[in-house]
Scaffold this active site. Sequence first.
Site, short mmCIF file in Angstrom:
data_model
loop_
_atom_site.label_atom_id
_atom_site.label_comp_id
_atom_site.label_asym_id
_atom_site.label_seq_id
_atom_site.Cartn_x
_atom_site.Cartn_y
_atom_site.Cartn_z
N GLY A 27 0.82 -1.21 0.00
CA GLY A 27 0.00 0.00 0.00
C GLY A 27 0.85 1.26 0.00
O GLY A 27 1.69 1.44 0.89
N PHE A 30 -0.96 6.96 2.80
CA PHE A 30 -0.28 7.76 3.81
C PHE A 30 0.58 6.90 4.73
O PHE A 30 1.72 7.24 5.02
CB PHE A 30 -1.30 8.54 4.64
CG PHE A 30 -1.98 9.63 3.88
CD1 PHE A 30 -1.29 10.78 3.52
CD2 PHE A 30 -3.31 9.53 3.52
CE1 PHE A 30 -1.92 11.79 2.81
CE2 PHE A 30 -3.95 10.53 2.82
CZ PHE A 30 -3.25 11.68 2.47
N GLY A 31 0.04 5.77 5.20
CA GLY A 31 0.78 4.93 6.11
C GLY A 31 1.98 4.26 5.46
O GLY A 31 3.11 4.34 5.95
N VAL A 95 -1.95 -7.38 -4.66
CA VAL A 95 -1.67 -8.41 -3.66
C VAL A 95 -2.87 -9.33 -3.52
O VAL A 95 -4.00 -8.88 -3.29
CB VAL A 95 -1.32 -7.77 -2.30
CG1 VAL A 95 -1.20 -8.83 -1.22
CG2 VAL A 95 -0.02 -6.98 -2.42
N GLU A 191 -18.02 18.80 1.96
CA GLU A 191 -17.18 19.48 0.98
C GLU A 191 -17.73 19.29 -0.43
O GLU A 191 -17.69 20.22 -1.26
CB GLU A 191 -15.75 18.94 1.09
CG GLU A 191 -15.07 19.38 2.38
CD GLU A 191 -13.79 18.63 2.69
OE1 GLU A 191 -12.98 19.15 3.47
OE2 GLU A 191 -13.61 17.51 2.15
N GLN A 340 -4.06 11.49 9.33
CA GLN A 340 -3.06 11.72 10.37
C GLN A 340 -2.64 10.46 11.13
O GLN A 340 -1.43 10.21 11.30
CB GLN A 340 -3.56 12.79 11.34
CG GLN A 340 -3.25 14.21 10.89
CD GLN A 340 -1.76 14.46 10.74
OE1 GLN A 340 -0.94 13.98 11.51
NE2 GLN A 340 -1.41 15.20 9.72
#
Length: 487
Positions: A27, A30-31, A95, A191, A340
């Site tokens: 992946g 972000f992580g 994967v 949004e 975050q």
Amino acid sequence: MTIESPAGQSSAGQSSAGQRHRVVVVGGGFGGLNAVRELADADVDVTLVDRTNHHLFQPLLYQVAAGILSPGLIAPALRGIVKNQANARVLLADVKELDLEAKVVHATGPDDRPLDLPYDTLIVAAGATHSYFGKDEFAEFAPGMKTIEDARFTRDAILSKFEMAEEAADPAERAEWLTFVVIGAGPTGVELVGQIAELAHSVLPRDYRSINTRDARIVLLEGAPSVLPPFDKKLQAYTHRQLEKMGVEVHTNSLATSMDHESITFKSPEGEQTIRARTRIWAAGVAASPLAKQLAAKAGLETDRAGRIPVNPDCTVAGHPEVFAIGDMVSLNKLPGVAQPAMQEGKYVGKVIKKRLAGEKDTAPFKYFDKGSMATIGYRSAVADAFKFKVTGVIAYAMWAFIHVLYLVGWGNRLLTLYQWLRNLVFTKNRNHRIITYSRAKKDINTGRIYKTGRLSAILPAVSRPDDLNRPLAVPTRPASETRSGA
């Protein structure tokens, strides 16, 4: 086909096979990306595998759907991001299986050839997908927005409805084309409806001759008692007021019960209601990647209702200290599934791996630093809950813009994003990325290569066209006070 990492010279980072310690990261979100970057100075070989070739900055995905930003600004190529990191390489692959016993990741390449990726340490950061809360049939009628393809599809769907309304002869049918329903009033839903409202009321009125785009009906449905459920009540109330000022119908305590290509039915405190609408967009929920369930099964664990796998305080999977799981796919300390936590977990895991290689056995558990929550509503209108301050309006909008530009990858993308914001939102008040590409996408549907079969049928069902398209044009009037130059 087995892909091995090249052998190294350092004994500190060697695997049991005599090679440098092999880290496979599943992946490029972000992580995963933050874990790879944290390992840049480590004596390891890192393989980053993802089914796409880009890192997606999801918080700005709705701006691609609204025609504000071009896709490349929020989706830089993974290879370009890590090109200067000598110990990392990128593979474009899907994967299929995580073999924890053999310590091998089984994947398939773009041509479906099998790829076997041996590892000494595995980091699974596969993210999340849409959740329809058990009503998966809704996916055909209310697509979600998690990928660049989703955003482009949504942009096509929104813009094409104004085109079809321009050609519709029947007023009732025209009203259906101009009705937009967004399900879910979290940050993405708020949004998105804000941008649709600005398109209809500020950007498009002068572009059409037979319709007044300000007649568009924009509806927001939320099952919770208020919009932005995780936010402070003060910010929720402000958001609700601002949306109504923008012409958005807000229905809280309202749950979608059924829908088709031309309508949606929902249950509210006032009873069951049906809205005739040709556009429905799902922004109501997320579920962990299917890899989370597979990983849990391999480790003998149970996932939660959202499909997330529980992890230890150091982000490892129970019984497998060499396997880390991070981001939206994990359940840890009730952390929200936003960017975050994933970013901080990625950096943390990279540091843990380096400490292990240095011989340190004891590591402190992961500790999340909450930097707050933000959401835009419309131009110069936003809410922010950060560092114990609750801010609304222009100041919150400036805070939101600064933070989001800061976390984009690459100075070029940051500067170009600022330029496009100034151009599209401040000076011209236009949207210069308004390409409709559904013709090509429809061709791809027949081959099954891009979208699932039938998905784009929501864009262009049959329309009754006027007999004479050359009839005199009815130009919508525009108040003199709203006239702009340069749009």
